[in-house]
Scaffold this motif. Sequence first.
Motif, PDB file in Angstrom:
ATOM      1  N   GLN A  80      -5.495   7.223  -9.087  1.00  0.00           N
ATOM      2  CA  GLN A  80      -4.069   6.979  -9.339  1.00  0.00           C
ATOM      3  C   GLN A  80      -3.611   5.674  -8.690  1.00  0.00           C
ATOM      4  O   GLN A  80      -2.893   4.884  -9.310  1.00  0.00           O
ATOM      5  CB  GLN A  80      -3.253   8.162  -8.815  1.00  0.00           C
ATOM      6  CG  GLN A  80      -1.820   8.159  -9.286  1.00  0.00           C
ATOM      7  CD  GLN A  80      -1.118   9.477  -8.942  1.00  0.00           C
ATOM      8  OE1 GLN A  80      -1.731  10.430  -8.464  1.00  0.00           O
ATOM      9  NE2 GLN A  80       0.178   9.501  -9.172  1.00  0.00           N
ATOM     10  N   GLU A  81      -4.032   5.432  -7.451  1.00  0.00           N
ATOM     11  CA  GLU A  81      -3.667   4.200  -6.750  1.00  0.00           C
ATOM     12  C   GLU A  81      -4.187   2.971  -7.500  1.00  0.00           C
ATOM     13  O   GLU A  81      -3.488   1.969  -7.646  1.00  0.00           O
ATOM     14  CB  GLU A  81      -4.211   4.219  -5.319  1.00  0.00           C
ATOM     15  CG  GLU A  81      -3.777   3.016  -4.499  1.00  0.00           C
ATOM     16  CD  GLU A  81      -4.266   3.058  -3.060  1.00  0.00           C
ATOM     17  OE1 GLU A  81      -3.957   2.091  -2.331  1.00  0.00           O
ATOM     18  OE2 GLU A  81      -4.946   4.021  -2.654  1.00  0.00           O
TER      19      GLU A  81
ATOM     20  N   ILE B  55      -4.910   2.699 -10.760  1.00  0.00           N
ATOM     21  CA  ILE B  55      -4.181   2.528 -12.027  1.00  0.00           C
ATOM     22  C   ILE B  55      -2.790   1.955 -11.750  1.00  0.00           C
ATOM     23  O   ILE B  55      -2.328   1.031 -12.428  1.00  0.00           O
ATOM     24  CB  ILE B  55      -4.090   3.869 -12.804  1.00  0.00           C
ATOM     25  CG1 ILE B  55      -5.497   4.397 -13.156  1.00  0.00           C
ATOM     26  CG2 ILE B  55      -3.228   3.713 -14.057  1.00  0.00           C
ATOM     27  CD1 ILE B  55      -6.392   3.497 -13.967  1.00  0.00           C
ATOM     28  N   GLU B  56      -2.120   2.475 -10.715  1.00  0.00           N
ATOM     29  CA  GLU B  56      -0.783   1.975 -10.358  1.00  0.00           C
ATOM     30  C   GLU B  56      -0.836   0.513  -9.920  1.00  0.00           C
ATOM     31  O   GLU B  56       0.108  -0.246 -10.147  1.00  0.00           O
ATOM     32  CB  GLU B  56      -0.162   2.834  -9.258  1.00  0.00           C
ATOM     33  CG  GLU B  56       0.306   4.184  -9.769  1.00  0.00           C
ATOM     34  CD  GLU B  56       0.739   5.133  -8.665  1.00  0.00           C
ATOM     35  OE1 GLU B  56       0.707   4.757  -7.467  1.00  0.00           O
ATOM     36  OE2 GLU B  56       1.100   6.281  -8.998  1.00  0.00           O
TER      37      GLU B  56
ATOM     38  N   ILE C 160      -8.603  11.985  -7.090  1.00  0.00           N
ATOM     39  CA  ILE C 160      -7.460  11.644  -7.947  1.00  0.00           C
ATOM     40  C   ILE C 160      -6.524  10.647  -7.268  1.00  0.00           C
ATOM     41  O   ILE C 160      -5.934   9.784  -7.937  1.00  0.00           O
ATOM     42  CB  ILE C 160      -6.709  12.925  -8.417  1.00  0.00           C
ATOM     43  CG1 ILE C 160      -5.724  12.599  -9.542  1.00  0.00           C
ATOM     44  CG2 ILE C 160      -6.022  13.625  -7.266  1.00  0.00           C
ATOM     45  CD1 ILE C 160      -6.392  12.257 -10.855  1.00  0.00           C
ATOM     46  N   GLU C 161      -6.400  10.702  -5.933  1.00  0.00           N
ATOM     47  CA  GLU C 161      -5.504   9.777  -5.227  1.00  0.00           C
ATOM     48  C   GLU C 161      -5.986   8.337  -5.387  1.00  0.00           C
ATOM     49  O   GLU C 161      -5.182   7.434  -5.627  1.00  0.00           O
ATOM     50  CB  GLU C 161      -5.409  10.140  -3.735  1.00  0.00           C
ATOM     51  CG  GLU C 161      -4.659  11.423  -3.445  1.00  0.00           C
ATOM     52  CD  GLU C 161      -5.506  12.683  -3.632  1.00  0.00           C
ATOM     53  OE1 GLU C 161      -6.748  12.570  -3.707  1.00  0.00           O
ATOM     54  OE2 GLU C 161      -4.920  13.779  -3.712  1.00  0.00           O
TER      55      GLU C 161
END
Length: 123
Positions: free
Chosen positions: A91-92, A94-95, A87-88
Amino acid sequence: MKSCLIVDDSKVIRMVAKKILQEMSFETEEAEDGQGALQLCQDHLPTAVLLDWNMPVMNGIEFLRALRAMPGGDQPVVVFCTTENDIEHIQEAIEAGANEYIMKPFDSEILQAKFAQVGLIEG
């Protein structure tokens, strides 16, 4: 015609992706690392980028940040295609500006579904 830049240090992955994308009516270009991809994008921006994470010279996340900072760099649809599935990492990505995220190994069906989701092809 729509174009897709395939960025992966694996020649086999680039070859498989190229075949699938050309069947989907994309013109394709290839780069084996983020730095080579960035140089191609400075010449002309593709419609889409299929992007690996782990590469020598410049990795996928560094390339994505540099692409999004370029004039017009917000335009290409970026689909991360990687073995990083925690997930990290997702998320990174997408950000940093990724539009979609798919896991390796992938096949034609997965690629078509993701490209349809982001509006690059008819679903």
